[in-house]
Design an enzyme around this catalytic site. Structure first.
Site, PDB file in Angstrom:
ATOM      1  N   GLN A  78       0.840  -1.199   0.000  1.00  0.00           N
ATOM      2  CA  GLN A  78       0.000   0.000   0.000  1.00  0.00           C
ATOM      3  C   GLN A  78       0.878   1.254   0.000  1.00  0.00           C
ATOM      4  OE1 GLN A  78      -3.136   0.080   2.907  1.00  0.00           O
ATOM      5  NE2 GLN A  78      -3.730   2.137   2.321  1.00  0.00           N
ATOM      6  N   PHE A  79       1.155   1.769  -1.198  1.00  0.00           N
ATOM      7  CA  PHE A  79       2.036   2.935  -1.308  1.00  0.00           C
ATOM      8  C   PHE A  79       1.424   4.171  -0.664  1.00  0.00           C
ATOM      9  CE2 PHE A  79      -0.654   3.885  -4.894  1.00  0.00           C
ATOM     10  CZ  PHE A  79      -0.606   5.272  -5.013  1.00  0.00           C
ATOM     11  N   THR A  80       0.111   4.205  -0.483  1.00  0.00           N
ATOM     12  CA  THR A  80      -0.522   5.396   0.097  1.00  0.00           C
ATOM     13  C   THR A  80      -0.121   5.615   1.553  1.00  0.00           C
ATOM     14  OG1 THR A  80      -2.543   4.199   0.673  1.00  0.00           O
ATOM     15  CG2 THR A  80      -2.487   5.311  -1.484  1.00  0.00           C
TER      16      THR A  80
END
Length: 149
Positions: A78-80
């Protein structure tokens, strides 16, 4: 690297209406890789994850780790988690690692945990995923390999 770790009684990831990863008791880990992260960061987070004593013992105290309860792990990239929301209203993702580097370190994190004897299920890297979970407790912990929290 950053991780959001949730103690779950069940969790699953669906892509295109198909379950691609599912566990019962264990951890759902949302994992973000930051520019400059290395295998050292992945190892630190993996070892920290494995060692977390947040499962109940016979006295109902959070005293057991994931291996001691036969738990499994569901890891979702999850790059967010690297979104910077300090300015304006739209997050900036400039601190998130390049996708290929992020994929390698995400896979390294998962492999390190597997090597410790923990079953690891995963989502699909960079896919549009639906994550379902039952957070047990609730217990949610934040880890950062640069120890900013």
């Amino acid at each position: 690297m950053r991780a959001v770790i949730q103690r779950v009684s069940e969790a699953s990831v669906t892509v295109d209406d198909q379950v691609v990863g599912a566990i019962e008791l264990g951890f759902l880990v949302l994992l973000g890789v930051e520019n400059g992260d290395t295998e050292t960061d992945a190892n630190y987070l993996a070892d920290k994850t494995i060692g977390l004593r947040v499962f109940a013992d016979a006295d109902d105290k959070m005293n057991l780790d994931i291996a001691q309860v036969g738990g499994k792990l569901l890891a979702v990239s999850q790059f967010t988690l690297l979104g910077d929301c300090r300015k304006g209203r739209r997050p900036a993702f400039t601190d998130a690692a390049d996708p290929e580097i992020a994929r390698q370190l995400y896979e390294h994190y998962c492999q390190r945990i597997r090597t410790a004897g923990i079953e690891v299920q995963t989502g699909i890297f960079a896919a549009d995923m639906q994550v379902h979970l039952v957070n047990q407790g609730p217990v949610t912990l934040l880890l950062d390999s640069r120890k900013r929290w």
